[in-house]
Design an enzyme around this catalytic site. Sequence first.
Site, mmCIF file in Angstrom:
data_model
loop_
_atom_site.group_PDB
_atom_site.id
_atom_site.type_symbol
_atom_site.label_atom_id
_atom_site.label_comp_id
_atom_site.label_asym_id
_atom_site.label_seq_id
_atom_site.Cartn_x
_atom_site.Cartn_y
_atom_site.Cartn_z
ATOM 1 N N HIS A 101 0.838 -1.196 0.000
ATOM 2 C CA HIS A 101 0.000 0.000 0.000
ATOM 3 C C HIS A 101 0.881 1.258 0.000
ATOM 4 C CE1 HIS A 101 -2.819 3.098 1.347
ATOM 5 N NE2 HIS A 101 -3.774 2.311 0.883
ATOM 6 N N GLU A 169 -4.304 1.920 -7.183
ATOM 7 C CA GLU A 169 -4.636 3.020 -6.289
ATOM 8 C C GLU A 169 -3.694 4.194 -6.556
ATOM 9 O OE1 GLU A 169 -6.626 1.441 -2.354
ATOM 10 O OE2 GLU A 169 -4.474 1.087 -2.295
#
Length: 259
Positions: A101, A169
Amino acid sequence: MHPQVTVGVSLKTYFGHQRARAWFADVAARVAGHPAVAAGDVRFFVIPSYLQILPALEAFAGTPVLVGAQDVSAYPPGAYTGEVTAEELAEVGVQVTEIGHAERRRLFDETDTVTAGKATAALTHGITPVLCIGEAEHLGAPAAALANVEQLAANLEQVPAGPVIVAYEPVWAIGAAEPAPDTHIATVTRALRAAVDADPARAGSVVIYGGSAGPGLLTRLGDAVDGLFLGRFAHDPDALVAVLDEAAALASSRAGVDA
């Protein structure tokens, strides 16, 4: 194109333990009766904090909901203080793990090499990586597509065969008021899907979008994505169910096309 639609939620560390338990109970009750989730047309996973994994597994027992971890050690069991191994996660029933992430990369200096090591550990123990990638700068769509395909390759270099959930993302869209523009998302996700489809080692992989994703987005994106990765919008179970309903409609339309 994968007929199944994938929807995931990462809770990060927003919830304390008791609030997480209450959310699990609420969502489990709603999802248990959701026909598309029950039929497997929609694959749904929840990623709580490490301490919340066991109560999540308990709450979602008897449902098709997959429980994941927000990270995983790249190392085997042994003298690695503070780490949580893929072996132990698999032992308790974790089936997916978030890897790479943007927050991990920025705050904890995780590199593509580190991410590849964690993906290797996960796949070695039968856990599907939710591999987060995304450009840091706000690039034009073609440049962003190229950058993400290159990052995907770097994050999967020398990683053993197995399916992954690629979560696109864009860093500039995480926590923003709005997701990235629909056309931008579609350009990047289609390029990423072409990349995984071209790699026999990644059979069964899907590409989903995260970054201020919420209700309405999946319907607009349609076949450009295989699903969504939700954050704060899923704190409201009503919003989460709305997205699952959109996923069910998309899965149904794909099944019609495939038929």
